[in-house]
Design a protein around this motif. Sequence first.
Motif, PDB file in Angstrom:
ATOM      1  N   UNK A 184       0.825  -1.208   0.000  1.00  0.00           N
ATOM      2  CA  UNK A 184       0.000   0.000   0.000  1.00  0.00           C
ATOM      3  C   UNK A 184       0.857   1.254   0.000  1.00  0.00           C
ATOM      4  N   UNK A 185       1.938   1.242   0.783  1.00  0.00           N
ATOM      5  CA  UNK A 185       2.847   2.394   0.813  1.00  0.00           C
ATOM      6  C   UNK A 185       3.479   2.621  -0.539  1.00  0.00           C
ATOM      7  N   UNK A 186       3.922   1.534  -1.190  1.00  0.00           N
ATOM      8  CA  UNK A 186       4.557   1.686  -2.503  1.00  0.00           C
ATOM      9  C   UNK A 186       3.567   2.257  -3.526  1.00  0.00           C
ATOM     10  N   UNK A 187       2.328   1.768  -3.509  1.00  0.00           N
ATOM     11  CA  UNK A 187       1.336   2.273  -4.447  1.00  0.00           C
ATOM     12  C   UNK A 187       1.041   3.746  -4.239  1.00  0.00           C
ATOM     13  N   UNK A 188       0.863   4.153  -2.976  1.00  0.00           N
ATOM     14  CA  UNK A 188       0.563   5.556  -2.681  1.00  0.00           C
ATOM     15  C   UNK A 188       1.764   6.450  -2.966  1.00  0.00           C
ATOM     16  N   UNK A 189       2.977   5.927  -2.765  1.00  0.00           N
ATOM     17  CA  UNK A 189       4.182   6.712  -3.042  1.00  0.00           C
ATOM     18  C   UNK A 189       4.358   6.942  -4.545  1.00  0.00           C
ATOM     19  N   UNK A 190       4.134   5.909  -5.348  1.00  0.00           N
ATOM     20  CA  UNK A 190       4.215   6.084  -6.800  1.00  0.00           C
ATOM     21  C   UNK A 190       3.156   7.063  -7.298  1.00  0.00           C
ATOM     22  N   UNK A 191       1.979   7.005  -6.700  1.00  0.00           N
ATOM     23  CA  UNK A 191       0.944   7.979  -7.041  1.00  0.00           C
ATOM     24  C   UNK A 191       1.401   9.392  -6.696  1.00  0.00           C
ATOM     25  N   UNK A 192       2.092   9.551  -5.566  1.00  0.00           N
ATOM     26  CA  UNK A 192       2.621  10.855  -5.184  1.00  0.00           C
ATOM     27  C   UNK A 192       3.663  11.369  -6.161  1.00  0.00           C
ATOM     28  N   UNK A 193       4.475  10.466  -6.678  1.00  0.00           N
ATOM     29  CA  UNK A 193       5.461  10.876  -7.693  1.00  0.00           C
ATOM     30  C   UNK A 193       4.770  11.427  -8.938  1.00  0.00           C
ATOM     31  N   UNK A 194       3.715  10.742  -9.376  1.00  0.00           N
ATOM     32  CA  UNK A 194       2.971  11.215 -10.551  1.00  0.00           C
ATOM     33  C   UNK A 194       2.319  12.564 -10.251  1.00  0.00           C
TER      34      UNK A 194
END
Length: 375
Positions: A184-194
């Motif tokens: 979940x952290x990885x998914x939300x972090x990648x979304x933050x990068x975008x």
Amino acid sequence: MPDADPLPRGLRLGSVLGVPVFVMPSWFVLAGLLVVLLSPPLVDSLGPTQAYAVTTSFAVLLGLSVLLHEIGHCVVARAFALPVRSITITFLAGLTEIVRPPQTPAREYAVAIAGPIVSLLLAATGAGLLPLFDDDSVSGRIALNLAITNGLIAVLNLLPGLPLDGGRVLRSILWRVTGDPDRATRGAAWSGRVLGLLILPLVLLVALPALGYGDAGPVSIVFAALLGSYVYTLATIALRQGQAASRLPRLSARSLTRPALAVPADLPLAEAVRQANEAGVHGLVVVDGAGRLVAVVSEAAVLATPPARRPWVSVGTLARSLDESLVLDADLSGTELVQALQRHPSSEYVVRDQATGALGVLSASDVSRALTQPS
């Protein structure tokens, strides 16, 4: 924004619920820039005194709104018995430093959504006050600023990507769906990068001007670049922290420890290195005449000593004296190992196997690499 990394302390304003509140010097820079940049366009319609009063109130309301937003996070975190170390107001954001993350997706969601709810309530308050004042009066413009400022704070923070509150909401949903907080952290972090790279610049430079808020001028471009890079950087940090968290359970002092050679303090470094190479070990510890452990040799200091000087340098001059805090049990692993290193920071530690008495050297850099480098 909850669960932030520790920040350098700024000016202490006081405390809320026993939690110290700080404001960083960079916030005053932002406030000054807002007053200087926003006041001149209002001088013709309001006069210089009222123009500067309106823009100063906007800067102050922005800081207070961010503070109340963070207090919302703090109150809910404390309700769940999550320790809160501090609230800090910075140039671009507020940060609530929560020592221990929420234990469930529901609590993650509640802590994350609390700040935007406070901002939406403040925006509604400003909007409710508007009919009480003339549109061109100072009071009317202050009420409008209250509504717009908090509306923007709520909308921007609800964008779904870390480190924004919307990223925490997204993480809680992904955690609930997958059952895996690290994924979940990885998914939300990648979304933050975008978000930082694409979405925020589009919102600030295209969407808001199209709705009549702001423009795509140089000031807006600079602000969008600063905010986008800020979000992208913190999302990247969150991604790395998530990767480290997934590797933490597999971390072991025993597996990372380098076998060590015990040598006397007066042994020339060249001879110590020769003996270590011959024995196939990569660590040096210093013992006294009775064989008692007294120091650990710094690898960085050894590498920094030119080979030509090593015959004339004793091992003891490159060693750090040991106390019990720098001698670790070989069975330490996971969180316990990291906490032991954090309590007593050092570049090297001595690891003792209680069963065999064998000694080794644990390098802090090896632990860091094990947590952060790609597998």
